[in-house]
Design a protein around this motif. Structure first.
Motif, PDB file in Angstrom:
ATOM      1  N   GLU A   2       0.783  -1.300   0.013  1.00  0.00           N
ATOM      2  CA  GLU A   2      -0.065  -0.053  -0.171  1.00  0.00           C
ATOM      3  C   GLU A   2       0.876   1.286  -0.121  1.00  0.00           C
ATOM      4  O   GLU A   2       0.592   2.275  -0.744  1.00  0.00           O
ATOM      5  N   PRO A   3       1.825   1.334   1.030  1.00  0.00           N
ATOM      6  CA  PRO A   3       2.817   2.668   0.939  1.00  0.00           C
ATOM      7  C   PRO A   3       3.137   2.722  -0.452  1.00  0.00           C
ATOM      8  O   PRO A   3       3.495   3.914  -0.908  1.00  0.00           O
ATOM      9  N   LEU A   4       3.787   1.676  -1.133  1.00  0.00           N
ATOM     10  CA  LEU A   4       4.535   1.668  -2.332  1.00  0.00           C
ATOM     11  C   LEU A   4       3.539   2.348  -3.606  1.00  0.00           C
ATOM     12  O   LEU A   4       3.609   3.481  -4.119  1.00  0.00           O
ATOM     13  N   LEU A   5       2.493   1.678  -3.573  1.00  0.00           N
ATOM     14  CA  LEU A   5       1.470   2.144  -4.386  1.00  0.00           C
ATOM     15  C   LEU A   5       0.883   3.793  -4.534  1.00  0.00           C
ATOM     16  O   LEU A   5       0.769   4.521  -5.188  1.00  0.00           O
ATOM     17  N   GLN A   6       0.620   4.109  -3.166  1.00  0.00           N
ATOM     18  CA  GLN A   6       0.414   5.371  -2.786  1.00  0.00           C
ATOM     19  C   GLN A   6       1.372   6.302  -2.812  1.00  0.00           C
ATOM     20  O   GLN A   6       1.182   7.288  -3.463  1.00  0.00           O
ATOM     21  N   ASP A  10       1.254   9.599  -5.339  1.00  0.00           N
ATOM     22  CA  ASP A  10       1.472  10.828  -4.785  1.00  0.00           C
ATOM     23  C   ASP A  10       2.716  11.476  -5.748  1.00  0.00           C
ATOM     24  O   ASP A  10       2.603  12.658  -6.181  1.00  0.00           O
ATOM     25  N   LEU A  11       3.638  10.687  -6.241  1.00  0.00           N
ATOM     26  CA  LEU A  11       4.418  11.363  -7.200  1.00  0.00           C
ATOM     27  C   LEU A  11       3.727  11.790  -8.491  1.00  0.00           C
ATOM     28  O   LEU A  11       4.260  12.839  -9.006  1.00  0.00           O
ATOM     29  N   ALA A  12       3.001  10.831  -9.052  1.00  0.00           N
ATOM     30  CA  ALA A  12       2.243  11.195 -10.421  1.00  0.00           C
ATOM     31  C   ALA A  12       1.386  12.365 -10.149  1.00  0.00           C
ATOM     32  O   ALA A  12       1.580  13.215 -10.987  1.00  0.00           O
ATOM     33  N   TYR A  15       3.603  15.305 -10.044  1.00  0.00           N
ATOM     34  CA  TYR A  15       4.110  15.605 -11.492  1.00  0.00           C
ATOM     35  C   TYR A  15       2.985  16.627 -12.308  1.00  0.00           C
ATOM     36  O   TYR A  15       3.457  17.423 -12.837  1.00  0.00           O
ATOM     37  N   ARG A  16       1.888  16.010 -12.333  1.00  0.00           N
ATOM     38  CA  ARG A  16       0.867  16.190 -13.251  1.00  0.00           C
ATOM     39  C   ARG A  16       0.089  17.649 -12.635  1.00  0.00           C
ATOM     40  O   ARG A  16       0.098  18.642 -13.292  1.00  0.00           O
ATOM     41  N   THR A  17       0.170  18.044 -11.359  1.00  0.00           N
ATOM     42  CA  THR A  17      -0.305  19.226 -10.837  1.00  0.00           C
ATOM     43  C   THR A  17       0.752  20.181 -10.820  1.00  0.00           C
ATOM     44  O   THR A  17       0.508  21.364 -10.596  1.00  0.00           O
TER      45      THR A  17
END
Ligand SMILES: Cc1ncc(COP(=O)(O)O)c(C=O)c1O
Length: 468
Positions: A2-6, A10-12, A15-17
Protein backbone atom coordinates in the motif's frame (compact mmCIF):
# COMPACT_ATOMS: atom_id res chain seq x y z
CA UNK A 1 2.30 -2.82 -1.07
CA UNK A 2 0.00 0.00 0.00
CA UNK A 3 2.65 2.63 0.89
CA UNK A 4 4.44 1.85 -2.37
CA UNK A 5 1.39 2.30 -4.61
CA UNK A 6 0.33 5.35 -2.63
CA UNK A 7 3.80 6.85 -3.08
CA UNK A 8 3.62 6.25 -6.84
CA UNK A 9 0.24 7.94 -6.87
CA UNK A 10 1.59 10.92 -4.89
CA UNK A 11 4.57 11.28 -7.22
CA UNK A 12 2.32 11.16 -10.27
CA UNK A 13 -0.14 13.67 -8.82
CA UNK A 14 2.69 16.01 -7.87
CA UNK A 15 4.13 15.74 -11.38
CA UNK A 16 0.85 16.37 -13.16
CA UNK A 17 -0.34 19.20 -10.93
CA UNK A 18 3.01 20.96 -11.13
CA UNK A 19 2.52 21.67 -14.83
CA UNK A 20 1.80 25.42 -15.01
CA UNK A 21 5.24 26.48 -13.81
CA UNK A 22 7.27 23.81 -15.49
CA UNK A 23 9.53 24.52 -18.45
CA UNK A 24 8.46 22.28 -21.30
CA UNK A 25 11.92 21.12 -22.36
CA UNK A 26 13.70 18.51 -20.26
CA UNK A 27 16.57 19.94 -18.24
CA UNK A 28 18.76 16.94 -19.01
CA UNK A 29 20.18 15.99 -22.39
CA UNK A 30 20.04 12.35 -23.41
CA UNK A 31 23.57 11.88 -22.14
CA UNK A 32 22.83 13.54 -18.79
CA UNK A 33 19.70 11.44 -18.41
CA UNK A 34 21.73 8.32 -19.11
CA UNK A 35 24.19 9.23 -16.39
CA UNK A 36 21.33 9.55 -13.91
CA UNK A 37 20.21 5.97 -14.56
CA UNK A 38 23.55 4.30 -15.21
CA UNK A 39 25.53 2.24 -12.71
CA UNK A 40 26.71 -1.29 -12.11
CA UNK A 41 24.22 -4.17 -12.16
CA UNK A 42 22.47 -4.05 -8.77
CA UNK A 43 23.70 -7.09 -6.84
CA UNK A 44 21.64 -6.93 -3.66
CA UNK A 45 18.03 -5.79 -3.88
CA UNK A 46 16.79 -2.53 -2.45
CA UNK A 47 13.79 -1.41 -0.46
CA UNK A 48 10.77 -0.88 -2.76
CA UNK A 49 10.07 2.70 -1.71
CA UNK A 50 13.73 3.63 -2.06
CA UNK A 51 13.72 2.17 -5.59
CA UNK A 52 10.63 4.13 -6.54
CA UNK A 53 12.12 7.35 -5.19
CA UNK A 54 15.35 6.65 -7.06
CA UNK A 55 13.37 6.10 -10.27
CA UNK A 56 11.53 9.40 -9.92
CA UNK A 57 14.76 11.25 -9.15
CA UNK A 58 16.58 9.71 -12.08
CA UNK A 59 13.75 10.37 -14.52
CA UNK A 60 12.76 13.89 -13.44
CA UNK A 61 15.42 15.97 -15.23
CA UNK A 62 14.97 13.98 -18.45
CA UNK A 63 11.21 14.45 -18.79
CA UNK A 64 9.86 16.74 -21.50
CA UNK A 65 6.56 18.16 -20.33
CA UNK A 66 4.43 16.59 -23.04
CA UNK A 67 1.32 16.68 -20.86
CA UNK A 68 1.20 20.42 -20.19
CA UNK A 69 -0.13 23.35 -22.18
CA UNK A 70 3.19 24.46 -23.67
CA UNK A 71 4.01 21.47 -25.81
CA UNK A 72 3.72 21.76 -29.61
CA UNK A 73 6.49 19.34 -30.57
CA UNK A 74 6.06 16.34 -32.88
CA UNK A 75 2.62 14.69 -32.80
CA UNK A 76 2.32 13.70 -29.18
CA UNK A 77 -0.86 13.32 -27.13
CA UNK A 78 -1.08 14.37 -23.51
CA UNK A 79 -1.64 11.11 -21.61
CA UNK A 80 -5.09 12.17 -20.41
CA UNK A 81 -5.67 11.72 -16.63
CA UNK A 82 -8.56 9.33 -17.25
CA UNK A 83 -6.32 7.22 -19.47
CA UNK A 84 -3.55 7.38 -16.87
CA UNK A 85 -5.92 6.27 -14.10
CA UNK A 86 -7.27 3.43 -16.25
CA UNK A 87 -3.71 2.49 -17.13
CA UNK A 88 -2.75 2.30 -13.44
CA UNK A 89 -5.59 -0.15 -12.93
CA UNK A 90 -4.48 -2.04 -16.04
CA UNK A 91 -1.03 -2.46 -14.53
CA UNK A 92 -2.41 -3.31 -11.12
CA UNK A 93 -4.75 -5.94 -12.57
CA UNK A 94 -1.96 -7.49 -14.63
CA UNK A 95 -4.27 -8.96 -17.26
CA UNK A 96 -3.21 -10.55 -20.52
CA UNK A 97 -5.82 -9.85 -23.20
CA UNK A 98 -4.34 -12.12 -25.86
CA UNK A 99 -7.05 -14.73 -25.39
CA UNK A 100 -10.58 -14.58 -24.11
CA UNK A 101 -10.13 -17.28 -21.49
CA UNK A 102 -6.86 -15.79 -20.22
CA UNK A 103 -8.09 -12.21 -19.78
CA UNK A 104 -11.89 -12.09 -20.15
CA UNK A 105 -12.32 -8.50 -18.96
CA UNK A 106 -9.42 -7.16 -21.02
CA UNK A 107 -10.75 -8.87 -24.15
CA UNK A 108 -14.29 -7.66 -23.53
CA UNK A 109 -13.10 -4.05 -23.09
CA UNK A 110 -11.15 -4.31 -26.37
CA UNK A 111 -14.11 -5.78 -28.21
CA UNK A 112 -16.40 -2.96 -27.09
CA UNK A 113 -13.72 -0.27 -27.60
CA UNK A 114 -13.13 -1.66 -31.11
CA UNK A 115 -16.84 -1.49 -31.95
CA UNK A 116 -17.02 2.06 -30.59
CA UNK A 117 -14.00 3.10 -32.67
CA UNK A 118 -15.60 1.73 -35.85
CA UNK A 119 -18.70 3.76 -35.09
CA UNK A 120 -16.87 6.97 -34.14
CA UNK A 121 -14.55 6.80 -37.15
CA UNK A 122 -17.40 5.72 -39.39
CA UNK A 123 -15.63 2.69 -40.83
CA UNK A 124 -17.20 -0.65 -41.82
CA UNK A 125 -18.91 -1.97 -38.69
CA UNK A 126 -18.07 -5.58 -39.58
CA UNK A 127 -14.32 -4.86 -39.80
CA UNK A 128 -11.89 -6.43 -37.34
CA UNK A 129 -9.85 -4.31 -34.93
CA UNK A 130 -6.44 -5.15 -33.49
CA UNK A 131 -4.83 -3.26 -30.61
CA UNK A 132 -1.09 -2.69 -30.93
CA UNK A 133 1.69 -0.52 -29.55
CA UNK A 134 1.29 2.32 -32.05
CA UNK A 135 0.77 3.27 -35.67
CA UNK A 136 4.02 1.65 -36.74
CA UNK A 137 2.70 -1.74 -35.68
CA UNK A 138 -0.81 -0.88 -36.84
CA UNK A 139 0.63 -0.21 -40.30
CA UNK A 140 2.62 -3.44 -40.07
CA UNK A 141 -0.49 -5.41 -39.20
CA UNK A 142 -2.73 -3.88 -41.87
CA UNK A 143 -0.02 -4.36 -44.47
CA UNK A 144 0.51 -7.98 -43.36
CA UNK A 145 -3.19 -8.60 -43.96
CA UNK A 146 -2.89 -6.89 -47.34
CA UNK A 147 0.19 -8.89 -48.28
CA UNK A 148 -1.59 -12.11 -47.36
CA UNK A 149 -4.71 -11.33 -49.37
CA UNK A 150 -2.97 -9.90 -52.45
CA UNK A 151 -0.73 -12.97 -52.68
CA UNK A 152 -3.63 -15.34 -52.01
CA UNK A 153 -5.46 -13.85 -55.00
CA UNK A 154 -2.28 -14.41 -57.02
CA UNK A 155 -2.38 -18.10 -56.00
CA UNK A 156 0.24 -17.95 -53.26
CA UNK A 157 -0.07 -18.84 -49.57
CA UNK A 158 2.43 -16.54 -47.86
CA UNK A 159 1.63 -17.90 -44.40
CA UNK A 160 2.59 -21.41 -45.55
CA UNK A 161 5.27 -20.72 -48.11
CA UNK A 162 6.80 -17.40 -47.11
CA UNK A 163 8.00 -14.77 -49.54
CA UNK A 164 10.84 -16.59 -51.29
CA UNK A 165 9.55 -17.68 -54.69
CA UNK A 166 6.27 -15.74 -54.28
CA UNK A 167 4.79 -13.88 -57.25
CA UNK A 168 6.26 -10.39 -57.50
CA UNK A 169 4.11 -7.98 -55.55
CA UNK A 170 4.19 -4.26 -56.11
CA UNK A 171 4.14 -1.80 -53.21
CA UNK A 172 3.23 1.82 -53.99
CA UNK A 173 3.12 4.74 -51.61
CA UNK A 174 3.28 8.52 -51.73
CA UNK A 175 6.69 10.15 -51.54
CA UNK A 176 5.67 12.06 -48.39
CA UNK A 177 4.71 8.89 -46.50
CA UNK A 178 5.81 8.54 -42.89
CA UNK A 179 9.17 6.87 -42.35
CA UNK A 180 7.62 4.17 -40.16
CA UNK A 181 5.66 2.83 -43.14
CA UNK A 182 8.97 2.03 -44.81
CA UNK A 183 10.00 0.30 -41.59
CA UNK A 184 6.78 -1.73 -41.48
CA UNK A 185 7.33 -2.77 -45.08
CA UNK A 186 10.90 -3.77 -44.29
CA UNK A 187 9.66 -6.05 -41.48
CA UNK A 188 7.31 -7.61 -44.04
CA UNK A 189 10.09 -8.40 -46.49
CA UNK A 190 9.86 -5.39 -48.82
CA UNK A 191 13.12 -3.48 -49.13
CA UNK A 192 13.36 0.17 -50.12
CA UNK A 193 14.41 -0.55 -53.69
CA UNK A 194 11.25 -2.64 -54.18
CA UNK A 195 8.92 0.18 -53.15
CA UNK A 196 7.54 2.47 -55.85
CA UNK A 197 7.09 6.03 -54.63
CA UNK A 198 4.22 7.96 -56.14
CA UNK A 199 4.57 11.70 -56.70
CA UNK A 200 3.06 14.05 -54.11
CA UNK A 201 2.04 17.70 -54.29
CA UNK A 202 3.54 20.60 -52.32
CA UNK A 203 1.41 19.65 -49.30
CA UNK A 204 2.58 16.04 -49.40
CA UNK A 205 -0.69 14.63 -50.74
CA UNK A 206 -0.35 11.76 -53.18
CA UNK A 207 -0.81 12.53 -56.87
CA UNK A 208 -3.65 10.15 -57.74
CA UNK A 209 -3.04 10.47 -61.47
CA UNK A 210 0.55 9.30 -61.04
CA UNK A 211 -0.76 6.35 -59.01
CA UNK A 212 -3.30 5.55 -61.75
CA UNK A 213 -0.60 5.57 -64.43
CA UNK A 214 1.60 3.27 -62.37
CA UNK A 215 -1.19 0.84 -61.47
CA UNK A 216 -2.08 0.57 -65.17
CA UNK A 217 1.11 -1.50 -65.56
CA UNK A 218 -0.75 -4.28 -63.70
CA UNK A 219 0.37 -6.94 -61.24
CA UNK A 220 -0.62 -7.74 -57.65
CA UNK A 221 -0.26 -4.55 -55.66
CA UNK A 222 -0.45 -3.00 -52.23
CA UNK A 223 -1.07 0.76 -52.12
CA UNK A 224 -0.52 2.89 -49.02
CA UNK A 225 -2.28 6.23 -48.71
CA UNK A 226 -2.09 8.72 -45.87
CA UNK A 227 -4.52 10.69 -43.72
CA UNK A 228 -2.52 13.47 -42.06
CA UNK A 229 0.98 14.07 -43.38
CA UNK A 230 3.39 14.37 -40.48
CA UNK A 231 4.49 17.94 -41.33
CA UNK A 232 1.53 19.50 -43.11
CA UNK A 233 -1.46 17.40 -41.96
CA UNK A 234 -2.41 16.91 -45.64
CA UNK A 235 -4.83 14.20 -46.73
CA UNK A 236 -4.46 12.09 -49.85
CA UNK A 237 -7.30 12.21 -52.41
CA UNK A 238 -8.85 8.95 -51.28
CA UNK A 239 -11.80 8.79 -53.67
CA UNK A 240 -9.55 8.85 -56.73
CA UNK A 241 -6.94 6.61 -55.13
CA UNK A 242 -9.61 4.06 -54.15
CA UNK A 243 -11.06 4.09 -57.68
CA UNK A 244 -7.62 3.30 -59.17
CA UNK A 245 -7.07 0.55 -56.60
CA UNK A 246 -10.46 -0.99 -57.29
CA UNK A 247 -9.77 -1.06 -61.05
CA UNK A 248 -6.35 -2.61 -60.48
CA UNK A 249 -7.52 -5.05 -57.79
CA UNK A 250 -4.98 -3.54 -55.40
CA UNK A 251 -5.25 -3.58 -51.61
CA UNK A 252 -5.50 -0.05 -50.23
CA UNK A 253 -4.14 0.65 -46.76
CA UNK A 254 -4.40 4.06 -45.06
CA UNK A 255 -1.88 5.34 -42.53
CA UNK A 256 -4.01 7.64 -40.38
CA UNK A 257 -1.85 7.78 -37.27
CA UNK A 258 -3.47 11.05 -36.25
CA UNK A 259 -5.48 12.10 -39.34
CA UNK A 260 -7.98 9.27 -39.01
CA UNK A 261 -9.41 11.16 -36.02
CA UNK A 262 -10.66 13.83 -38.42
CA UNK A 263 -13.50 11.38 -39.09
CA UNK A 264 -14.64 11.77 -35.50
CA UNK A 265 -15.05 15.51 -36.02
CA UNK A 266 -17.96 16.76 -38.16
CA UNK A 267 -16.14 19.92 -39.27
CA UNK A 268 -13.05 17.95 -40.46
CA UNK A 269 -14.81 14.83 -41.77
CA UNK A 270 -14.81 16.07 -45.38
CA UNK A 271 -11.00 15.86 -45.49
CA UNK A 272 -11.30 12.09 -45.29
CA UNK A 273 -13.90 11.60 -48.03
CA UNK A 274 -13.36 8.26 -49.77
CA UNK A 275 -11.07 6.97 -47.02
CA UNK A 276 -13.79 4.50 -46.04
CA UNK A 277 -13.28 2.73 -49.40
CA UNK A 278 -9.89 1.38 -48.27
CA UNK A 279 -9.22 -2.17 -47.09
CA UNK A 280 -7.28 -1.39 -43.92
CA UNK A 281 -6.51 1.57 -41.67
CA UNK A 282 -3.91 2.31 -39.00
CA UNK A 283 -4.17 4.87 -36.22
CA UNK A 284 -3.02 5.80 -32.75
CA UNK A 285 -5.00 6.21 -29.56
CA UNK A 286 -1.90 7.73 -27.94
CA UNK A 287 -2.12 10.66 -30.33
CA UNK A 288 -5.51 12.35 -30.67
CA UNK A 289 -7.40 10.22 -28.18
CA UNK A 290 -4.72 11.19 -25.59
CA UNK A 291 -4.29 7.61 -24.35
CA UNK A 292 -1.07 6.87 -22.47
CA UNK A 293 1.61 5.18 -24.57
CA UNK A 294 1.59 2.44 -26.04
CA UNK A 295 -1.72 2.49 -27.79
CA UNK A 296 -2.43 2.09 -31.49
CA UNK A 297 -4.99 0.15 -33.45
CA UNK A 298 -5.50 -1.39 -36.86
CA UNK A 299 -8.80 -1.90 -38.63
CA UNK A 300 -9.18 -4.42 -41.45
CA UNK A 301 -12.26 -4.77 -43.63
CA UNK A 302 -11.59 -8.44 -44.41
CA UNK A 303 -11.34 -10.10 -41.01
CA UNK A 304 -10.40 -13.42 -42.60
CA UNK A 305 -7.30 -11.87 -44.16
CA UNK A 306 -6.52 -10.09 -40.87
CA UNK A 307 -6.79 -13.32 -38.88
CA UNK A 308 -4.86 -15.34 -41.48
CA UNK A 309 -1.94 -12.90 -41.26
CA UNK A 310 -1.83 -12.66 -37.47
CA UNK A 311 -3.34 -15.67 -35.72
CA UNK A 312 -1.26 -17.62 -33.26
CA UNK A 313 -2.24 -21.12 -32.23
CA UNK A 314 -0.71 -23.67 -29.89
CA UNK A 315 -1.98 -26.92 -28.42
CA UNK A 316 -2.06 -25.45 -24.92
CA UNK A 317 -4.17 -22.52 -26.08
CA UNK A 318 -7.69 -23.80 -26.77
CA UNK A 319 -9.36 -21.98 -29.63
CA UNK A 320 -12.38 -19.86 -28.82
CA UNK A 321 -15.71 -19.81 -30.42
CA UNK A 322 -16.86 -16.73 -28.50
CA UNK A 323 -16.66 -13.60 -30.64
CA UNK A 324 -12.95 -13.03 -30.90
CA UNK A 325 -9.44 -13.66 -29.71
CA UNK A 326 -7.32 -10.50 -29.83
CA UNK A 327 -4.16 -12.50 -30.54
CA UNK A 328 -5.71 -13.35 -33.94
CA UNK A 329 -5.59 -9.67 -34.85
CA UNK A 330 -2.31 -8.31 -33.48
CA UNK A 331 1.31 -9.44 -33.73
CA UNK A 332 1.68 -10.29 -30.04
CA UNK A 333 0.24 -13.00 -27.85
CA UNK A 334 0.93 -11.62 -24.37
CA UNK A 335 0.64 -7.88 -24.02
CA UNK A 336 -0.87 -4.99 -22.13
CA UNK A 337 -4.67 -4.83 -21.89
CA UNK A 338 -4.89 -1.66 -23.97
CA UNK A 339 -8.66 -1.78 -24.22
CA UNK A 340 -9.21 -0.64 -20.63
CA UNK A 341 -7.70 2.83 -21.13
CA UNK A 342 -9.25 3.24 -24.60
CA UNK A 343 -12.68 2.17 -23.34
CA UNK A 344 -12.38 4.58 -20.38
CA UNK A 345 -11.28 7.50 -22.57
CA UNK A 346 -14.01 6.92 -25.15
CA UNK A 347 -16.55 6.76 -22.35
CA UNK A 348 -15.21 9.83 -20.56
CA UNK A 349 -14.80 12.07 -23.61
CA UNK A 350 -17.74 10.74 -25.59
CA UNK A 351 -18.41 11.40 -29.26
CA UNK A 352 -18.99 15.10 -28.60
CA UNK A 353 -15.89 15.52 -26.45
CA UNK A 354 -13.63 13.97 -29.09
CA UNK A 355 -15.17 16.04 -31.86
CA UNK A 356 -14.82 19.23 -29.80
CA UNK A 357 -11.18 18.50 -28.97
CA UNK A 358 -10.17 17.77 -32.58
CA UNK A 359 -12.11 20.79 -33.80
CA UNK A 360 -10.54 23.04 -31.13
CA UNK A 361 -7.02 21.90 -31.99
CA UNK A 362 -7.61 22.52 -35.70
CA UNK A 363 -9.05 25.97 -34.99
CA UNK A 364 -5.99 26.76 -32.82
CA UNK A 365 -3.68 25.69 -35.65
CA UNK A 366 -5.53 28.05 -38.00
CA UNK A 367 -5.29 30.86 -35.42
CA UNK A 368 -1.52 30.30 -35.07
CA UNK A 369 -1.04 30.09 -38.86
CA UNK A 370 -3.07 33.26 -39.45
CA UNK A 371 -1.21 35.31 -36.82
CA UNK A 372 2.31 34.17 -37.66
CA UNK A 373 1.63 34.26 -41.40
CA UNK A 374 1.01 38.02 -41.10
CA UNK A 375 4.37 38.71 -39.50
CA UNK A 376 7.05 40.08 -41.83
CA UNK A 377 9.64 37.47 -42.77
CA UNK A 378 7.61 34.46 -41.64
CA UNK A 379 6.12 32.13 -44.24
CA UNK A 380 3.48 29.53 -43.46
CA UNK A 381 4.37 26.78 -45.90
CA UNK A 382 1.30 24.59 -45.56
CA UNK A 383 -2.43 24.92 -45.98
CA UNK A 384 -3.53 24.59 -42.38
CA UNK A 385 -6.29 22.02 -42.88
CA UNK A 386 -5.73 20.07 -39.68
CA UNK A 387 -3.52 20.58 -36.63
CA UNK A 388 -0.13 21.17 -38.26
CA UNK A 389 1.62 24.47 -39.05
CA UNK A 390 4.92 24.59 -40.95
CA UNK A 391 6.97 27.79 -40.80
CA UNK A 392 10.07 29.13 -42.49
CA UNK A 393 11.88 32.36 -41.59
CA UNK A 394 13.61 34.82 -43.86
CA UNK A 395 14.22 34.48 -47.56
CA UNK A 396 16.85 33.29 -49.97
CA UNK A 397 20.11 31.56 -49.19
CA UNK A 398 20.17 32.40 -45.47
CA UNK A 399 16.62 31.22 -44.73
CA UNK A 400 17.58 27.75 -43.48
CA UNK A 401 20.11 29.22 -41.07
CA UNK A 402 17.58 31.77 -39.78
CA UNK A 403 14.89 29.13 -39.32
CA UNK A 404 17.31 26.94 -37.39
CA UNK A 405 18.30 29.96 -35.28
CA UNK A 406 14.65 30.73 -34.45
CA UNK A 407 14.04 27.13 -33.35
CA UNK A 408 17.14 27.28 -31.16
CA UNK A 409 16.07 30.60 -29.66
CA UNK A 410 12.57 29.29 -28.88
CA UNK A 411 14.18 26.29 -27.24
CA UNK A 412 16.60 28.46 -25.29
CA UNK A 413 13.74 30.59 -23.95
CA UNK A 414 12.01 27.32 -22.99
CA UNK A 415 8.53 28.75 -22.50
CA UNK A 416 7.03 26.59 -25.26
CA UNK A 417 8.25 23.48 -27.02
CA UNK A 418 8.65 23.26 -30.80
CA UNK A 419 11.01 21.39 -33.05
CA UNK A 420 12.20 21.49 -36.61
CA UNK A 421 12.37 19.26 -39.66
CA UNK A 422 13.38 19.34 -43.31
CA UNK A 423 10.42 19.79 -45.58
CA UNK A 424 10.47 20.28 -49.37
CA UNK A 425 14.21 20.85 -49.23
CA UNK A 426 14.02 23.53 -46.52
CA UNK A 427 14.60 23.79 -42.80
CA UNK A 428 11.23 24.38 -41.15
CA UNK A 429 9.76 24.93 -37.71
CA UNK A 430 6.96 22.43 -37.11
CA UNK A 431 4.01 23.08 -34.85
CA UNK A 432 1.69 20.25 -33.84
CA UNK A 433 -1.49 21.14 -31.96
CA UNK A 434 -2.65 17.82 -30.55
CA UNK A 435 -2.07 17.90 -26.80
CA UNK A 436 -5.40 17.90 -24.90
CA UNK A 437 -4.75 20.91 -22.61
CA UNK A 438 -3.90 23.33 -25.46
CA UNK A 439 -6.22 26.31 -25.66
CA UNK A 440 -6.25 29.83 -27.08
CA UNK A 441 -4.02 31.11 -24.27
CA UNK A 442 -1.40 28.49 -25.05
CA UNK A 443 -1.69 29.21 -28.78
CA UNK A 444 -1.17 32.93 -28.16
CA UNK A 445 1.77 32.22 -25.87
CA UNK A 446 3.30 30.09 -28.61
CA UNK A 447 2.91 32.90 -31.15
CA UNK A 448 4.38 35.46 -28.72
CA UNK A 449 7.37 33.23 -28.10
CA UNK A 450 8.03 32.56 -31.78
CA UNK A 451 7.70 36.25 -32.64
CA UNK A 452 10.05 37.21 -29.80
CA UNK A 453 12.56 34.60 -30.93
CA UNK A 454 12.34 35.85 -34.51
CA UNK A 455 12.94 39.41 -33.34
CA UNK A 456 16.02 38.33 -31.36
CA UNK A 457 17.41 36.42 -34.33
CA UNK A 458 16.87 39.41 -36.62
CA UNK A 459 18.46 41.79 -34.10
CA UNK A 460 21.49 39.50 -33.81
CA UNK A 461 21.74 39.35 -37.55
CA UNK A 462 21.59 43.15 -37.94
CA UNK A 463 24.25 43.54 -35.22
CA UNK A 464 26.48 41.11 -37.10
CA UNK A 465 26.19 42.99 -40.38
CA UNK A 466 28.44 46.07 -40.26
CA UNK A 467 26.71 49.36 -41.20
CA UNK A 468 27.46 50.53 -44.75
C1 LIG B 1 1.54 9.62 -40.24
C2 LIG B 1 2.22 8.78 -39.20
N1 LIG B 1 2.35 7.46 -39.40
C3 LIG B 1 2.93 6.66 -38.50
C4 LIG B 1 3.46 7.16 -37.33
C5 LIG B 1 4.11 6.24 -36.33
O1 LIG B 1 3.33 6.17 -35.18
P1 LIG B 1 3.88 5.54 -33.83
O2 LIG B 1 5.07 6.37 -33.46
O3 LIG B 1 2.75 5.65 -32.88
O4 LIG B 1 4.26 4.12 -34.10
C6 LIG B 1 3.35 8.53 -37.07
C7 LIG B 1 3.93 9.13 -35.85
O5 LIG B 1 3.92 10.31 -35.65
C8 LIG B 1 2.70 9.35 -38.03
O6 LIG B 1 2.54 10.67 -37.82
Amino acid sequence: MEPLLQAACDLAVRYRTGEPDRAPRAAATGQDAYALFAGPVPEAGEDALATLTALAEAAGPGLHDTTGDRFFGWVIGASHPVGVAADWLTSAWGQNPGLHFVGPAGVAAEKVAGDWLLDLLDLPREASVGFVTGATMANFTGLAAGRSEVLRRAGWDVEADGLQGAPRMRVLLGEAAHSTVFAALRYLGFGRSQIETVAADAQGAMDARDLGRRLADGGPALVIAQAGQINTGAFDPFEEIAAHCRRAGAWLHVDGAFGLWARACPDRYRLTRGLELADSWASDAHKWLQAPYESGFVIVRDRTAHRRAMSISASYLPSQDWCHNPSDFSPELSRRARGFAIWALLRHLGRDGIADMVSRHCALARRIGARLGKAPGIAVLNEVVLNQVVLAFGEGAGADRLTRAVIEEVQRRNAVFVEGARWQGREVLRISVISAPLDSRSADRLCDEILAAWQTVQARQSAAIPAQ
